[in-house]
Every structure is written in structure tokens, then in C-alpha cells.
Scaffold this active site. Structure first.
Site, PDB file in Angstrom:
ATOM      1  N   HIS A  28       0.676 -70.575  13.475  1.00 52.93           N
ATOM      2  CA  HIS A  28      -0.393 -69.932  12.704  1.00 52.93           C
ATOM      3  C   HIS A  28      -1.767 -70.373  13.183  1.00 52.93           C
ATOM      4  O   HIS A  28      -1.918 -71.334  13.940  1.00 52.93           O
ATOM      5  CB  HIS A  28      -0.226 -70.230  11.210  1.00 52.93           C
ATOM      6  CG  HIS A  28      -0.357 -71.680  10.828  1.00 52.93           C
ATOM      7  ND1 HIS A  28      -1.569 -72.317  10.724  1.00 52.93           N
ATOM      8  CD2 HIS A  28       0.590 -72.613  10.522  1.00 52.93           C
ATOM      9  CE1 HIS A  28      -1.385 -73.572  10.366  1.00 52.93           C
ATOM     10  NE2 HIS A  28      -0.076 -73.789  10.230  1.00 52.93           N
TER      11      HIS A  28
ATOM     12  N   CYS B  51       4.278 -77.331  11.203  1.00 50.58           N
ATOM     13  CA  CYS B  51       3.863 -76.043  11.740  1.00 50.58           C
ATOM     14  C   CYS B  51       3.107 -76.226  13.055  1.00 50.58           C
ATOM     15  O   CYS B  51       2.596 -77.307  13.351  1.00 50.58           O
ATOM     16  CB  CYS B  51       2.981 -75.301  10.737  1.00 50.58           C
ATOM     17  SG  CYS B  51       3.895 -74.570   9.365  1.00 50.58           S
TER      18      CYS B  51
END
Length: 200
Positions: free
Chosen positions: A159, A175
């Protein structure tokens, strides 16, 4: 004379404060990002260094590894992401990865793509950080940034980020972070079903 001395002191203090404020403001510019969906420049910050750019610039490199075109390879040790293209080439991006205790590896597929995604912190994260919201709508201040690629059935995503200075470091909860510029570029290249290989 005493009044003049007090006035001079007050003026000097005000000048020092103004200079200090200006120096701090210039040292911590607001990052800016052009969003191709809204066709607008968006601001992130305050305190976003590198003017929204990654300290690691995107580049095309030679690739001779075992994976075919349209594969995403995340090398968490190197803190780089490679998108394999045709003709023995790959796009190389800087990324932020999981900090100590949050590293992982595996092979999955992109199961979902989202523009300006909302963020729902998983229960384990909210337990570690009780002040987190149950949900945050997407937007410039959202930690997931401009785009997200969801990895398999995991909690992990590739992301964007409103903290571009963290690219090239190990700071996340697992992440893979990219700058908003870079994740938007990658987002346009991949589809749901693209293979994602995360290596330690």
C-alpha cells in the site's frame, strides 16, 4: 532607559521565535502527490520529508531470476520490490517492510485492488495500540495511502504511505509500504491474480 531595554528584549525574543518557527517549517515541508484519479495535487504532512518522494528512486533493472513477467517480488532484506516485466527487465521500487518480530515470507496472489482504501486495523493491532480507530475512511491522512493491493487471505497489503521517509526502513506491522507515486504506478500495472512472492 529601562523601558527601552525591556522593549528591545521583547523585540529580540519575537525575532528569535519567528526565525525558529520559519526554520522548523522549512525543515519539515508538506509532501505532495498527484492523484491521477481525481486529477489533483494532494498534500500530506506535516513533517513529510523528501517532498513526498522516496529516498529510493524507481528504476528499470535487468532481471534473470526464476519468475516470469507480471510477478511481484518483495525482498524484505533488501527492502526493495521488483515487478518483473518482459525482455529480462524488472521495475525496482523502494519499500518499507515489517519491523523486528513482524517479518514474514510466502507466495500469494493479489486478491483485491483498492483506490484510496479505508483502513480497519486488525484486532491484534488494536490490542497493541488501544488508541487506534475501529475504522478510518480512505483519504490523504489514511495510513494506507493512495492505493492498496491485498495479498492472499492475509492481513497484509502492498500500500501507499503518507510517511514517504519510512521507505527503505523496517517499521511496519508486516505490510509493504510504498510512496503514493510508486504504489499508483504499480497499481496500474498489475491485476487481481498477480503472483506476489515475499522473501526474507
Amino acid at each position: 532607559m529601562r523601558k527601552f531595554g525591556l522593549l528591545a528584549t521583547a523585540v529580540a525574543v519575537a525575532l528569535v521565535s519567528a526565525v525558529s518557527f520559519a526554520a522548523n517549517a522549512s525543515a519539515q515541508p508538506t509532501a505532495r502527490f498527484f492523484d491521477p484519479v481525481s486529477k489533483q495535487w494532494l498534500s500530506f504532512g506535516p513533517g513529510a520529508r523528501h517532498h513526498g518522494k522516496s529516498p529510493v528512486q524507481r528504476e528499470v533493472v535487468d532481471y534473470t531470476g526464476p519468475y516470469g513477467p507480471n510477478t511481484i517480488i518483495v525482498d524484505t532484506g533488501e527492502r526493495r520490490l521488483y515487478y518483473v516485466m518482459d525482455n529480462g527487465k524488472a521495475l525496482k521500487y523502494g519499500v518499507g517492510v515489517g519491523r523486528e518480530g513482524f517479518q514474514w515470507a510466502g507466495t500469494h496472489r493479489v486478491t483485491r485492488k483498492a483506490e484510496w482504501p479505508g483502513w480497519t486495523p486488525p484486532p491484534a493491532m488494536r490490542k497493541r495500540q488501544p488508541g487506534l480507530p475501529a475504522h478510518m475512511e480512505g483519504g490523504p491522512n489514511n495510513p494506507l495511502g493512495a492505493r492498496a493491493l491485498y495479498i492472499g487471505n492475509t492481513y497484509y497489503r502492498i500500500h501507499g504511505s503518507n510517511e514517504p521517509w519510512t521507505i527503505g526502513t523496517a517499521v511496519s506491522s508486516g505490510c509493504i509500504r510504498m510512496t503514493n507515486d510508486d504504489v499508483t504506478d504499480l497499481y496500474e500495472r498489475v491485476n487481481v491474480g498477480t503472483k506476489v512472492v515475499v522473501r526474507r
